[in-house]
Motif scaffolding. Structure first.
Motif, PDB file in Angstrom:
ATOM      1  N   ASP A  35     -46.791   5.439 -76.408  1.00  0.00           N
ATOM      2  CA  ASP A  35     -46.615   4.114 -75.814  1.00  0.00           C
ATOM      3  C   ASP A  35     -47.845   3.230 -75.993  1.00  0.00           C
ATOM      4  O   ASP A  35     -47.740   2.002 -75.977  1.00  0.00           O
ATOM      5  N   THR A  36     -48.999   3.861 -76.181  1.00  0.00           N
ATOM      6  CA  THR A  36     -50.262   3.112 -76.230  1.00  0.00           C
ATOM      7  C   THR A  36     -50.635   2.653 -77.630  1.00  0.00           C
ATOM      8  O   THR A  36     -51.029   1.496 -77.841  1.00  0.00           O
TER       9      THR A  36
ATOM     10  N   TYR B 101     -40.815  13.413 -78.941  1.00  0.00           N
ATOM     11  CA  TYR B 101     -40.829  12.355 -77.928  1.00  0.00           C
ATOM     12  C   TYR B 101     -40.527  10.974 -78.513  1.00  0.00           C
ATOM     13  O   TYR B 101     -40.727   9.963 -77.862  1.00  0.00           O
TER      14      TYR B 101
ATOM     15  N   LYS C 222     -54.943  -4.308 -75.845  1.00  0.00           N
ATOM     16  CA  LYS C 222     -53.637  -4.958 -75.807  1.00  0.00           C
ATOM     17  C   LYS C 222     -53.708  -6.293 -75.089  1.00  0.00           C
ATOM     18  O   LYS C 222     -53.083  -7.276 -75.509  1.00  0.00           O
TER      19      LYS C 222
ATOM     20  N   ASN D 221     -50.148   1.895 -81.744  1.00  0.00           N
ATOM     21  CA  ASN D 221     -49.148   1.447 -82.713  1.00  0.00           C
ATOM     22  C   ASN D 221     -48.975   2.439 -83.852  1.00  0.00           C
ATOM     23  O   ASN D 221     -47.928   2.460 -84.506  1.00  0.00           O
TER      24      ASN D 221
ATOM     25  N   GLN E 129     -55.687  -0.300 -73.325  1.00  0.00           N
ATOM     26  CA  GLN E 129     -54.997  -1.336 -72.561  1.00  0.00           C
ATOM     27  C   GLN E 129     -55.754  -2.658 -72.620  1.00  0.00           C
ATOM     28  O   GLN E 129     -55.148  -3.734 -72.731  1.00  0.00           O
TER      29      GLN E 129
ATOM     30  N   GLY F 119     -41.799   9.509 -81.331  1.00  0.00           N
ATOM     31  CA  GLY F 119     -42.815   8.847 -82.142  1.00  0.00           C
ATOM     32  C   GLY F 119     -42.852   9.426 -83.549  1.00  0.00           C
ATOM     33  O   GLY F 119     -42.078  10.322 -83.889  1.00  0.00           O
TER      34      GLY F 119
ATOM     35  N   GLN G 147     -46.407  11.168 -74.428  1.00  0.00           N
ATOM     36  CA  GLN G 147     -45.662   9.928 -74.243  1.00  0.00           C
ATOM     37  C   GLN G 147     -46.606   8.753 -74.041  1.00  0.00           C
ATOM     38  O   GLN G 147     -46.368   7.650 -74.556  1.00  0.00           O
ATOM     39  N   HIS G 148     -47.689   8.994 -73.305  1.00  0.00           N
ATOM     40  CA  HIS G 148     -48.680   7.937 -73.078  1.00  0.00           C
ATOM     41  C   HIS G 148     -49.328   7.515 -74.396  1.00  0.00           C
ATOM     42  O   HIS G 148     -49.563   6.325 -74.642  1.00  0.00           O
TER      43      HIS G 148
END
Length: 379
Positions: free
Chosen positions: A118-119, A157, A93, A121, A90, A159, A114-115
């Motif tokens: 989402d985190t 999920y 980012k 790339n 984070q 990805g 999922q984390h």
């Protein structure tokens, strides 16, 4: 990193190649790992203790950006062993740094998948052969099935994880089967890494393949890349740590697509071959900064001196020479007409064999006649 598929597509379609805007750092944030892989350059294992603290990482991240680092690969050891991995990502980012995850996949679960998607790339999962080969090479029974499950879980999920494969004597029996696996799983990226002599990889020089077999495999990879392109398959083939693969691709174009050869040659010289110490660098769990993860020497320590001061130092002798283009390399590279394409290949392999950073890459599989263009031959 040689983006084979991208170069084929953009050359034949006369479109811009994918370029790296800024430098990329491979950051080994831990040397703890649940596996004991034969080729591991950091000699990671489960008994290692955490040495790099969150606050040290937090203070370093803004200095990466100031030094022109726009991409960071989270590596290890096994990076998912760090409980603060998502907090670190984070912070990246917030500093406009793109993050990639390099993992063995064993800690990807329904609770965190999922984390992870989402985190990061991009998620690269290491698979070094079919079940028995992978489990032996990574020294844990069941690690293959867990890695496959991780890929399927990521896909479920929404990805898409890529596969990383290291080519050695111990894994080469699975080389052709790996392409079947990639197609079966429908992953969008297959990264084939050639062995570099460092860490346990240096101790196991005898696990490297011959130049003849390497050439055979590279020719197959190139043919596969063209096959995927013609079939419209979204499978990106990338090779690593063997910049001579680019010369093989050029020669393939000379034979099969001569009208596009000049375009490809221009793209390859813009790519510039081996970029250790320039567009690529490494930071380890002790604070050491190296031109690449395999390099036998450091250029500073980011816990003792700000990273931007280390990486942006134009007078640092080692970095200065690595950033010359093309590099001044002795041995057969000195007479090679394609030095501006491969830039001399791996300096780590050269040092491991000769004790001299500036000798030829001993893994170069090109013949003497191939590297010397005839006087009447032009590109």
């Amino acid at each position: 990193m040689f983006r084979l598929s991208n170069l084929i597509k953009t050359t034949l379609e006369e479109s811009p190649s994918r370029t790296l805007n800024g430098s990329i750092i491979i950051w080994n944030m831990t040397n703890r790992c649940n596996l004991l892989c034969h080729h591991c350059y950091s000699k990671a294992d489960a008994n290692e203790k955490e040495t790099l603290h969150f606050e040290q990482i937090k203070q370093t991240i803004p200095k990466l950006k100031k030094a022109g680092i726009n991409f960071v690969i989270f590596s290890g050891g096994e990076p998912l062993l760090r409980k603060d991995i998502f907090d670190i990502a984070q912070l990246m980012k917030e500093n406009d740094i793109i993050t990639y995850l390099s993992t063995n996949g064993l800690y990807i679960t329904p609770k965190n998948v999922q984390h992870i998607i989402d985190t990061f790339n991009y998620i690269g999962i290491s698979i070094d052969g079919i079940k028995e080969v992978h489990d032996f090479f990574r020294a844990q029974i069941g690690s293959y099935e867990k890695a496959i499950q991780a890929i399927k879980l990521i896909q479920t999920y929404g990805g898409n994880a890529g596969i990383r494969f290291t080519l050695t004597k111990e894994t080469q029996s699975s080389f052709y089967a790996m392409f079947d696996l990639v197609e079966k799983l429908n992953v969008n990226k297959f990264y084939i890494s050639h062995l570099v002599y460092s860490g346990r990889g240096e101790e196991n020089l005898n696990i490297d393949i011959s130049k003849e077999r390497r050439r055979e495999y590279v020719e197959f990879i190139i043919q596969k890349a063209f096959e995927y392109y013609k079939q419209g398959k979204n499978i990106d083939l990338v090779t690593g740590n063997m910049e001579m693969d680019a010369i093989m691709l050029l020669k393939y174009f000379e034979q099969h697509y001569p009208e596009h050869t000049k375009t490809l040659y221009k793209k390859l010289t813009q790519w510039g071959g081996n970029s250790a110490g320039n567009r690529l660098g490494n930071m380890d769990w002790l604070g050491n900064v190296k031109p690449d993860p395999f390099f036998p020497f450091t250029v500073g320590n980011y816990l003792e001196n700000d990273f931007e001061n280390i990486w942006s130092n134009t007078q640092q002798p080692l970095l200065k020479r690595l950033r010359e283009y093309p590099r001044q390399i002795e041995g057969r590279c000195n007479d090679c007409n394609y030095l501006e394409i491969c830039n001399g290949g791996s300096r780590s392999r050269a040092f491991a064999i000769s004790g001299d950073l500036w000798r030829e890459d001993p893994s170069c599989y090109l013949s003497e006649s191939e590297i010397r263009r005839r006087d009447n031959e032009t590109i």
